[in-house]
Design a protein around this motif. Structure first.
Motif, PDB file in Angstrom:
ATOM      1  N   GLY A  42      70.039  20.897 -40.374  1.00  0.00           N
ATOM      2  CA  GLY A  42      70.286  19.643 -40.826  1.00  0.00           C
ATOM      3  C   GLY A  42      71.587  19.472 -41.219  1.00  0.00           C
ATOM      4  O   GLY A  42      72.118  18.402 -41.993  1.00  0.00           O
ATOM      5  N   ALA A  43      72.518  20.499 -40.938  1.00  0.00           N
ATOM      6  CA  ALA A  43      73.888  20.404 -41.364  1.00  0.00           C
ATOM      7  C   ALA A  43      74.608  19.279 -40.543  1.00  0.00           C
ATOM      8  O   ALA A  43      74.577  18.865 -39.584  1.00  0.00           O
ATOM      9  CB  ALA A  43      74.517  21.617 -40.958  1.00  0.00           C
ATOM     10  N   GLN A  44      75.673  18.522 -41.498  1.00  0.00           N
ATOM     11  CA  GLN A  44      76.312  17.514 -40.972  1.00  0.00           C
ATOM     12  C   GLN A  44      77.755  17.541 -40.980  1.00  0.00           C
ATOM     13  O   GLN A  44      78.533  16.870 -40.314  1.00  0.00           O
ATOM     14  CB  GLN A  44      75.949  16.064 -41.876  1.00  0.00           C
ATOM     15  CG  GLN A  44      74.226  15.667 -41.716  1.00  0.00           C
ATOM     16  CD  GLN A  44      73.906  15.414 -43.153  1.00  0.00           C
ATOM     17  OE1 GLN A  44      73.834  16.251 -44.045  1.00  0.00           O
ATOM     18  NE2 GLN A  44      72.932  14.206 -43.172  1.00  0.00           N
ATOM     19  N   ALA A  45      78.123  18.653 -41.473  1.00  0.00           N
ATOM     20  CA  ALA A  45      79.504  18.915 -41.615  1.00  0.00           C
ATOM     21  C   ALA A  45      79.845  20.582 -41.805  1.00  0.00           C
ATOM     22  O   ALA A  45      78.792  21.143 -42.205  1.00  0.00           O
ATOM     23  CB  ALA A  45      80.361  18.252 -42.817  1.00  0.00           C
TER      24      ALA A  45
ATOM     25  N   ILE B 280      86.899  32.388 -35.064  1.00  0.00           N
ATOM     26  CA  ILE B 280      86.680  31.163 -35.205  1.00  0.00           C
ATOM     27  C   ILE B 280      85.957  30.346 -34.091  1.00  0.00           C
ATOM     28  O   ILE B 280      85.038  29.586 -34.215  1.00  0.00           O
ATOM     29  CB  ILE B 280      87.984  30.331 -35.456  1.00  0.00           C
ATOM     30  CG1 ILE B 280      88.596  30.741 -37.028  1.00  0.00           C
ATOM     31  CG2 ILE B 280      88.025  28.801 -35.557  1.00  0.00           C
ATOM     32  CD1 ILE B 280      87.416  30.370 -38.095  1.00  0.00           C
ATOM     33  N   GLU B 281      86.431  30.627 -32.622  1.00  0.00           N
ATOM     34  CA  GLU B 281      85.787  29.959 -31.737  1.00  0.00           C
ATOM     35  C   GLU B 281      84.281  30.455 -31.549  1.00  0.00           C
ATOM     36  O   GLU B 281      83.595  29.418 -31.370  1.00  0.00           O
ATOM     37  CB  GLU B 281      86.472  30.005 -30.386  1.00  0.00           C
ATOM     38  CG  GLU B 281      87.683  29.271 -30.313  1.00  0.00           C
ATOM     39  CD  GLU B 281      88.536  29.256 -29.181  1.00  0.00           C
ATOM     40  OE1 GLU B 281      87.982  28.671 -27.989  1.00  0.00           O
ATOM     41  OE2 GLU B 281      89.532  29.932 -29.160  1.00  0.00           O
ATOM     42  N   SER B 282      83.835  31.422 -31.769  1.00  0.00           N
ATOM     43  CA  SER B 282      82.501  31.988 -31.845  1.00  0.00           C
ATOM     44  C   SER B 282      81.818  31.027 -32.873  1.00  0.00           C
ATOM     45  O   SER B 282      80.725  30.850 -32.776  1.00  0.00           O
ATOM     46  CB  SER B 282      82.360  33.414 -31.916  1.00  0.00           C
ATOM     47  OG  SER B 282      83.373  33.963 -31.642  1.00  0.00           O
ATOM     48  N   TRP B 283      82.393  31.035 -34.303  1.00  0.00           N
ATOM     49  CA  TRP B 283      81.782  30.473 -35.147  1.00  0.00           C
ATOM     50  C   TRP B 283      81.381  29.022 -34.824  1.00  0.00           C
ATOM     51  O   TRP B 283      80.152  28.434 -35.049  1.00  0.00           O
ATOM     52  CB  TRP B 283      82.480  30.736 -36.649  1.00  0.00           C
ATOM     53  CG  TRP B 283      82.424  31.722 -37.108  1.00  0.00           C
ATOM     54  CD1 TRP B 283      83.100  32.790 -37.405  1.00  0.00           C
ATOM     55  CD2 TRP B 283      81.155  32.423 -37.939  1.00  0.00           C
ATOM     56  NE1 TRP B 283      82.619  33.880 -38.139  1.00  0.00           N
ATOM     57  CE2 TRP B 283      81.261  33.548 -38.365  1.00  0.00           C
ATOM     58  CE3 TRP B 283      79.596  31.732 -37.862  1.00  0.00           C
ATOM     59  CZ2 TRP B 283      80.286  34.368 -39.079  1.00  0.00           C
ATOM     60  CZ3 TRP B 283      78.850  32.489 -38.690  1.00  0.00           C
ATOM     61  CH2 TRP B 283      79.082  33.803 -39.149  1.00  0.00           C
ATOM     62  N   LYS B 284      82.306  28.464 -34.449  1.00  0.00           N
ATOM     63  CA  LYS B 284      82.099  27.003 -34.031  1.00  0.00           C
ATOM     64  C   LYS B 284      81.099  26.892 -33.003  1.00  0.00           C
ATOM     65  O   LYS B 284      80.019  26.029 -32.997  1.00  0.00           O
ATOM     66  CB  LYS B 284      83.490  26.459 -33.274  1.00  0.00           C
ATOM     67  CG  LYS B 284      83.603  25.135 -32.838  1.00  0.00           C
ATOM     68  CD  LYS B 284      84.907  24.614 -32.536  1.00  0.00           C
ATOM     69  CE  LYS B 284      85.174  23.056 -32.216  1.00  0.00           C
ATOM     70  NZ  LYS B 284      84.517  22.881 -30.868  1.00  0.00           N
ATOM     71  N   LYS B 285      80.997  27.595 -31.818  1.00  0.00           N
ATOM     72  CA  LYS B 285      80.033  27.625 -30.861  1.00  0.00           C
ATOM     73  C   LYS B 285      78.783  27.751 -31.557  1.00  0.00           C
ATOM     74  O   LYS B 285      77.785  27.055 -31.223  1.00  0.00           O
ATOM     75  CB  LYS B 285      80.185  28.604 -29.983  1.00  0.00           C
ATOM     76  CG  LYS B 285      79.347  28.619 -28.801  1.00  0.00           C
ATOM     77  CD  LYS B 285      79.884  29.479 -27.679  1.00  0.00           C
ATOM     78  CE  LYS B 285      78.936  29.562 -26.330  1.00  0.00           C
ATOM     79  NZ  LYS B 285      77.373  29.305 -26.719  1.00  0.00           N
ATOM     80  N   LYS B 286      78.511  28.821 -32.472  1.00  0.00           N
ATOM     81  CA  LYS B 286      77.216  29.091 -33.162  1.00  0.00           C
ATOM     82  C   LYS B 286      76.863  27.822 -33.744  1.00  0.00           C
ATOM     83  O   LYS B 286      75.539  27.658 -33.635  1.00  0.00           O
ATOM     84  CB  LYS B 286      77.671  30.417 -34.156  1.00  0.00           C
ATOM     85  CG  LYS B 286      76.237  30.619 -34.960  1.00  0.00           C
ATOM     86  CD  LYS B 286      75.283  31.387 -33.918  1.00  0.00           C
ATOM     87  CE  LYS B 286      74.063  31.777 -34.995  1.00  0.00           C
ATOM     88  NZ  LYS B 286      72.819  32.309 -33.946  1.00  0.00           N
TER      89      LYS B 286
ATOM     90  N   VAL C  92      73.202  23.216 -34.338  1.00  0.00           N
ATOM     91  CA  VAL C  92      73.021  21.673 -34.854  1.00  0.00           C
ATOM     92  C   VAL C  92      74.036  20.403 -33.881  1.00  0.00           C
ATOM     93  O   VAL C  92      73.784  19.402 -34.374  1.00  0.00           O
ATOM     94  CB  VAL C  92      73.418  21.758 -36.212  1.00  0.00           C
ATOM     95  CG1 VAL C  92      72.572  22.351 -37.211  1.00  0.00           C
ATOM     96  CG2 VAL C  92      74.764  21.995 -36.557  1.00  0.00           C
ATOM     97  N   GLY C  93      74.419  21.035 -32.737  1.00  0.00           N
ATOM     98  CA  GLY C  93      75.118  20.092 -32.033  1.00  0.00           C
ATOM     99  C   GLY C  93      76.480  19.831 -32.646  1.00  0.00           C
ATOM    100  O   GLY C  93      76.989  20.510 -33.508  1.00  0.00           O
ATOM    101  N   GLU C  94      77.256  18.762 -32.004  1.00  0.00           N
ATOM    102  CA  GLU C  94      78.494  18.302 -32.495  1.00  0.00           C
ATOM    103  C   GLU C  94      78.540  17.684 -34.032  1.00  0.00           C
ATOM    104  O   GLU C  94      77.857  16.497 -34.179  1.00  0.00           O
ATOM    105  CB  GLU C  94      79.298  17.575 -31.520  1.00  0.00           C
ATOM    106  CG  GLU C  94      79.915  18.459 -30.383  1.00  0.00           C
ATOM    107  CD  GLU C  94      80.951  17.691 -29.694  1.00  0.00           C
ATOM    108  OE1 GLU C  94      81.283  16.456 -29.952  1.00  0.00           O
ATOM    109  OE2 GLU C  94      81.050  17.938 -28.271  1.00  0.00           O
ATOM    110  N   ILE C  95      79.064  18.472 -34.899  1.00  0.00           N
ATOM    111  CA  ILE C  95      79.223  17.735 -36.430  1.00  0.00           C
ATOM    112  C   ILE C  95      80.663  17.709 -36.679  1.00  0.00           C
ATOM    113  O   ILE C  95      81.473  18.179 -36.012  1.00  0.00           O
ATOM    114  CB  ILE C  95      78.338  18.322 -37.114  1.00  0.00           C
ATOM    115  CG1 ILE C  95      78.739  19.990 -37.407  1.00  0.00           C
ATOM    116  CG2 ILE C  95      77.006  18.241 -37.193  1.00  0.00           C
ATOM    117  CD1 ILE C  95      78.151  20.633 -38.512  1.00  0.00           C
ATOM    118  N   VAL C  96      80.952  16.981 -37.846  1.00  0.00           N
ATOM    119  CA  VAL C  96      82.297  16.866 -38.325  1.00  0.00           C
ATOM    120  C   VAL C  96      82.663  18.383 -38.736  1.00  0.00           C
ATOM    121  O   VAL C  96      82.124  19.001 -39.651  1.00  0.00           O
ATOM    122  CB  VAL C  96      82.215  16.138 -39.642  1.00  0.00           C
ATOM    123  CG1 VAL C  96      83.709  16.041 -40.251  1.00  0.00           C
ATOM    124  CG2 VAL C  96      81.718  14.712 -39.167  1.00  0.00           C
ATOM    125  N   MET C  97      83.981  18.872 -38.375  1.00  0.00           N
ATOM    126  CA  MET C  97      84.371  20.188 -38.531  1.00  0.00           C
ATOM    127  C   MET C  97      85.866  20.248 -38.910  1.00  0.00           C
ATOM    128  O   MET C  97      86.646  19.326 -38.815  1.00  0.00           O
ATOM    129  CB  MET C  97      84.239  21.182 -37.447  1.00  0.00           C
ATOM    130  CG  MET C  97      82.800  21.346 -37.054  1.00  0.00           C
ATOM    131  SD  MET C  97      82.794  22.650 -35.837  1.00  0.00           S
ATOM    132  CE  MET C  97      81.122  22.865 -35.453  1.00  0.00           C
TER     133      MET C  97
END
Ligand code: GDP
Ligand code: MG
Length: 168
Positions: A77-80, A96-102, A107-112
């Motif tokens: 349920g993370a939204q950001a 960083i890129e692996s964290w983003k992918k994880k 949760v799909g694409e969220i605000v980052m």
């Protein structure tokens, strides 16, 4: 009356300052040795964005930053998301890129947002801000250099996420 609540996950390698950032933002304090309060999954803070009350729930990891050790409940349920690395830790930048992918796998694409913490220690930097800016450009993310210790840009990071979330 709060109408909007946002679950924010703060990710990145160990010791980059995630727990400190959450504590700083929600409690207004900085300590060298932050101990996670047992039984608490997140801290929260309420802010106002354009007259709208927004509750930010900042989820901390219990120090289990290895990818597979973080439970699904953490991401659910993370939204950001705050993608965090440290000025003093090259590996944390390269992760960083692996964290983003994880996060996106869960949760799909969220605000980052991309955060370079410990900017107060810039004299000992092993990651240059220009490299971070380049990565942010590539990943199409807003970038903030922060110092949780000096309380630099911490408010801005979460205000940005909330604003961006409301615009969606
Ligand atoms: P986490 O593992 O990502 O949760 O990192 P912690 O929040 O536990 O922080 C690791 C260490 O870095 C602690 O000793 C913090 O006091 C320190 N730290 C966190 N943010 C900063 C900062 O902006 N500047 C400096 N100098 N130290 C920081
Ligand atoms: Mg921590």
């Amino acid at each position: 009356e709060v109408e909007v609540a946002i679950k924010v996950v703060v990710v990145g390698n160990g010791a980059v300052g995630k727990s400190s950032m959450i504590q700083r933002y929600c409690k207004g304090i900085f300590t060298r040795d932050y101990k996670k309060t047992i039984g608490v999954d997140f801290l929260e803070r309420q802010i106002e964005i354009d007259g709208e009350e927004v509750r930010l729930m900042l989820w901390d990891t219990a120090g289990q930053e290895e990818f597979d050790a973080i439970t699904k409940a953490y991401y659910r349920g993370a939204q950001a998301c705050v993608l965090t690395f440290s000025t003093l830790d090259r590996e944390s930048f390269e992760a960083i890129e692996s964290w983003k992918k994880k996060v996106e796998d869960e949760v799909g694409e969220i605000v980052m947002v991309l955060v370079q913490n410990k900017i107060d220690l810039i004299d000992d930097a092993v990651v240059h801000t220009s490299e971070a800016e380049e990565l942010a450009k590539k990943l199409k993310l807003r970038f903030y250099p922060t110092s949780v210790k000096e309380n630099l840009n911490v408010e801005e990071v979460f205000r940005y996420l909330a604003t961006k979330y409301l615009e969606r």
